[in-house]
Design an enzyme around this catalytic site. Structure first.
Site, short mmCIF file in Angstrom:
data_model
loop_
_atom_site.label_atom_id
_atom_site.label_comp_id
_atom_site.label_asym_id
_atom_site.label_seq_id
_atom_site.Cartn_x
_atom_site.Cartn_y
_atom_site.Cartn_z
N HIS A 128 -25.32 -22.31 73.93
CA HIS A 128 -24.57 -23.01 74.99
C HIS A 128 -24.34 -24.45 74.57
O HIS A 128 -24.71 -24.87 73.46
CB HIS A 128 -25.29 -22.90 76.33
CG HIS A 128 -26.71 -23.43 76.32
ND1 HIS A 128 -27.00 -24.76 76.12
CD2 HIS A 128 -27.90 -22.80 76.46
CE1 HIS A 128 -28.30 -24.93 76.16
NE2 HIS A 128 -28.88 -23.75 76.35
N HIS B 262 -27.05 -26.68 72.90
CA HIS B 262 -27.29 -26.43 71.47
C HIS B 262 -26.21 -27.09 70.63
O HIS B 262 -26.48 -27.69 69.59
CB HIS B 262 -27.31 -24.93 71.17
CG HIS B 262 -28.37 -24.18 71.93
ND1 HIS B 262 -28.08 -23.19 72.83
CD2 HIS B 262 -29.73 -24.30 71.92
CE1 HIS B 262 -29.22 -22.73 73.33
NE2 HIS B 262 -30.22 -23.39 72.80
N CYS C 27 -46.48 -20.57 81.33
CA CYS C 27 -45.06 -20.32 81.66
C CYS C 27 -44.49 -19.38 80.60
O CYS C 27 -44.39 -19.76 79.44
CB CYS C 27 -44.25 -21.60 81.70
SG CYS C 27 -42.47 -21.24 81.87
N CYS D 189 -41.39 -20.96 78.76
CA CYS D 189 -41.70 -21.99 77.75
C CYS D 189 -42.58 -21.40 76.65
O CYS D 189 -42.74 -22.03 75.61
CB CYS D 189 -42.50 -23.14 78.34
SG CYS D 189 -41.66 -24.12 79.56
N CYS E 95 -43.77 -24.29 86.90
CA CYS E 95 -43.46 -24.90 85.61
C CYS E 95 -42.64 -26.17 85.82
O CYS E 95 -41.66 -26.14 86.58
CB CYS E 95 -42.66 -23.90 84.76
SG CYS E 95 -41.92 -24.68 83.32
N HIS F 294 -39.01 -25.12 84.18
CA HIS F 294 -38.26 -24.00 84.76
C HIS F 294 -38.44 -23.87 86.26
O HIS F 294 -37.72 -23.13 86.92
CB HIS F 294 -38.64 -22.69 84.06
CG HIS F 294 -38.27 -22.69 82.61
ND1 HIS F 294 -39.17 -23.03 81.61
CD2 HIS F 294 -37.09 -22.44 82.00
CE1 HIS F 294 -38.55 -22.97 80.45
NE2 HIS F 294 -37.30 -22.62 80.64
N LYS G 165 -28.53 -30.11 87.13
CA LYS G 165 -28.76 -29.27 85.96
C LYS G 165 -27.62 -28.26 85.84
O LYS G 165 -27.19 -27.70 86.85
CB LYS G 165 -30.10 -28.55 86.16
CG LYS G 165 -30.62 -27.83 84.95
CD LYS G 165 -32.02 -27.30 85.28
CE LYS G 165 -32.76 -26.75 84.11
NZ LYS G 165 -32.28 -25.77 83.27
N LYS H 115 -25.22 -21.51 85.80
CA LYS H 115 -24.10 -20.63 86.10
C LYS H 115 -23.93 -20.46 87.60
O LYS H 115 -22.83 -20.44 88.11
CB LYS H 115 -24.31 -19.26 85.44
CG LYS H 115 -24.15 -19.33 83.93
CD LYS H 115 -23.69 -18.00 83.35
CE LYS H 115 -23.51 -18.13 81.84
NZ LYS H 115 -24.69 -17.69 81.07
N1 MSP Z 1 -37.16 -22.94 70.23
C1 MSP Z 1 -37.48 -24.18 70.84
C2 MSP Z 1 -37.49 -25.30 69.82
C3 MSP Z 1 -38.39 -25.10 68.65
S1 MSP Z 1 -38.26 -26.40 67.52
C4 MSP Z 1 -39.52 -26.17 66.45
C5 MSP Z 1 -36.42 -24.49 71.92
N2 MSP Z 1 -35.27 -23.81 71.84
S2 MSP Z 1 -34.06 -23.96 72.88
O1 MSP Z 1 -33.05 -23.04 72.44
O2 MSP Z 1 -34.52 -23.83 74.22
O3 MSP Z 1 -33.54 -25.43 72.72
C6 MSP Z 1 -33.07 -25.92 71.48
C7 MSP Z 1 -32.70 -27.39 71.62
O4 MSP Z 1 -31.59 -27.51 72.52
C8 MSP Z 1 -33.84 -28.25 72.19
O5 MSP Z 1 -33.95 -29.46 71.49
C9 MSP Z 1 -33.40 -28.49 73.61
O6 MSP Z 1 -33.86 -29.70 74.15
C10 MSP Z 1 -31.88 -28.51 73.45
N3 MSP Z 1 -31.21 -28.27 74.72
C11 MSP Z 1 -31.26 -27.12 75.47
N4 MSP Z 1 -30.55 -27.33 76.63
C12 MSP Z 1 -30.03 -28.58 76.64
C13 MSP Z 1 -29.17 -29.30 77.49
N5 MSP Z 1 -28.70 -28.82 78.63
N6 MSP Z 1 -28.78 -30.52 77.07
C14 MSP Z 1 -29.14 -31.04 75.87
N7 MSP Z 1 -29.95 -30.38 75.05
C15 MSP Z 1 -30.55 -29.22 75.46
O7 MSP Z 1 -36.67 -25.36 72.72
#
Ligand code: MSP
Length: 500
Positions: free
Chosen positions: A17, A20, A125, A128, A143, A146, A296, A299
């Site tokens: 999304h 990422h 959680c 997490c 959590c 979440h 936040k 959807k």
């Molecule tokens: N798998 C763990 C990270 C392990 S690193 C050794 C994880 N994955 S995640 O898919 O949930 O998130 C990946 C990255 O995307 C994280 O740095 C997280 O903070 C970032 N983001 C996820 N949602 C976000 C937003 N809505 N806005 C900005 N960044 C966000 O955490």
């Protein structure tokens, strides 16, 4: 010099999304900029494939975790070229080489006496994949991230003696005031350390989707320990036959979101210390993208900005620009399609795009497409003085939004310069030909210097403009405003950001 930069690795329990995409783009801006400084860059990203979140999602969908991981890892990998992200390797924590190296490092931690077997009971959680400590838990045992109910779990685990690193972590924080950036996050992380560290679970007995604990094969490592090590393991096998560890370790920058601060700023350095490995120079913590209403993104609230929609409508450079410009890197900020449209039209199309088109069109019309080889205007040069150095300093602190703002002030300055000097009026008066030469040479130089700095942010558009200017040096050094016009014969350019 070696420059090693990483993003967090994404969970493969869902599709990629905007959050990422945001992290990958920001990290890419820094990586590209560093390459423009001739640094020896290695940029790593990838997917985090073990643990409860993935195992549970696979169960819900009636497939094996590996099938789900393969499917979603492919989606994450496919997103990167669409964003023009220039990563040097994509790690998957299901890679056999990753497993092997995780076992090797954690065995060292074990041999060094930093593990023990004990009974763990705590609030957990499942989203997490984390046991929460008392001061993190929301009312009603929920959590903090979440907001869902935590479950009470008890199991026999291997523990990591995090508490043994209290002193060394405090020392790290005292000696490296930029270990965590920005400052607010540094303070948060340090406060976590000084509040007193408890040992943490290193393994799980009830799970089998993970890396096997080599000294107790009925356990797998707790997913965070396997995941964090990706930054280290990847260097061992990213280039078969060439172990890059000595060249790039430790990392210069781990770029992460604020929700995973504790893991990267407390667990991670402690684990490295336990394995006798050097700790990273910086962890940069960015904020969260929120829905346009400031809530936040979700959807159900209907406030989600879909990266693919932005890519389809506006293109990759526009998405990159928008995200780096509109949300101060390091802070939270709302995003929405309306704001994308405004930035696209007002800034990319009207300010930069138009400045480029006008300059090239005037060079064609008044000077047969040749940039006059005359002295540039010291007044405009003055506005560019120190720009590249300031951008360098800001990017060194991962301030990608701040650096873009400095560049954009000069885009605006050049537009004002066009209005002030009104080249179309100069063109009517043959006696003012020298003045026109100078104005055109200065504008060509201005858009060249700006485009060099913009290469990291909007690589395709900036390159196109540089190509039209016959300027192929994209090193940051080349962003200095030259004292003479280039003499190059420029070519016409279709609008960089067409009206939609
Ligand atoms: N798998 C763990 C990270 C392990 S690193 C050794 C994880 N994955 S995640 O898919 O949930 O998130 C990946 C990255 O995307 C994280 O740095 C997280 O903070 C970032 N983001 C996820 N949602 C976000 C937003 N809505 N806005 C900005 N960044 C966000 O955490």
């Amino acid at each position: 010099m070696a420059f090693y930069i990483t993003t967090a690795i994404s969970y493969v329990n869902g599709a990629p999304h905007l959050g990422h995409a945001y992290e990958a783009i920001a990290t890419d801006v820094i990586a590209r900029h560093m390459r423009q400084r001739n640094e020896d860059v290695f940029f790593l990203t990838g997917t985090d494939e073990h643990g409860e979140p993935v195992a549970d999602a696979a169960k819900d969908q009636g497939v094996t975790p590996q099938v789900l991981a393969d499917e979603n890892a492919a989606r994450f990998r496919a997103l990167l070229p669409q964003l023009d992200v220039s990563n040097d390797f994509f790690i998957r924590t299901t890679d056999a080489e990753h497993h092997r190296r995780v076992q090797e490092v954690l065995r060292r931690v074990h041999d060094n006496g930093f593990t023990y077997k004990g009974l763990y009971e705590g609030w957990y959680c499942p989203k997490c994949a984390d046991f929460k400590v008392e001061n993190e838990i929301l009312d009603g045992n929920r959590c903090p991230i979440h907001e869902i109910a935590l479950t009470r779990e008890q199991e026999e685990n291997w523990f990591f003696r995090l508490s043994a690193f209290q002193g060394r972590l405090e020392q790290l924080y005292a000696e490296q005031p930029a270990f965590v950036m920005p400052l607010q996050r540094f303070n948060e992380a340090r406060a976590f350390v000084t509040s007193g560290l408890q040992d943490v679970s290193l393994s799980r007995a009830r799970m089998n989707w993970g890396v096997t604990v080599p000294w107790d094969p009925s356990h797998v490592f707790y997913v965070w320990f396997d995941a964090l090590l990706n930054y280290y393991t990847a260097l061992g096998y990213a280039r078969p036959g060439d172990d890059l560890t000595d060249r790039y370790w430790p990392a210069n920058f781990h770029v992460i979101g604020k929700d995973i601060l504790k893991f990267h700023t407390v667990f991670w350095p402690a684990m490295l210390m336990a394995a006798e490995l050097p700790t990273p120079a910086h962890v940069f913590v960015h904020g969260f993208l929120l829905g346009a209403d400031g809530r936040k993104m979700s959807k159900s609230l209907g406030n989600v900005l879909d990266p693919f929609e932005v890519l389809d409508e506006f293109g990759t450079d526009a998405l990159r620009f928008y995200l780096m410009r509109d949300v101060q890197f390091g802070s939270d900020g709302p995003v929405g399609m309306e704001q994308v449209t405004v930035r696209y039209e007002a800034e990319l199309a009207n300010e930069y795009g138009n400045l480029a088109s006008r300059t090239l069109a005037m060079l064609q019309r008044y000077r047969d497409g040749r940039v006059p080889e005359v002295d540039t205007d010291p007044a405009l040069a003055e506005s560019f003085a120190g720009l590249a150095d300031d951008v360098v300093d800001l990017i060194d602190a991962a301030e990608v939004t701040g650096a873009l703002e400095l560049i954009w002030q000069r885009v605006r300055r050049c537009n004002r310069y066009v209005e002030e000097r009104a080249p179309w009026q100069l063109a009517r008066d043959p006696e003012r030909a020298a003045e026109l030469d100078q104005v055109l040479a200065s504008l060509a130089e201005g858009i060249r210097a700006l485009s060099v700095l913009l290469c990291a942010y909007i690589p395709v558009s900036a390159r196109r403009l540089l190509d039209a200017l016959r300027a192929d040096d994209t090193r940051v050094e080349a962003a200095a405003f030259a004292a003479r016009g280039s003499g190059a014969t420029v070519s016409a350019l279709a609008p960089l950001f067409p009206k939609r």
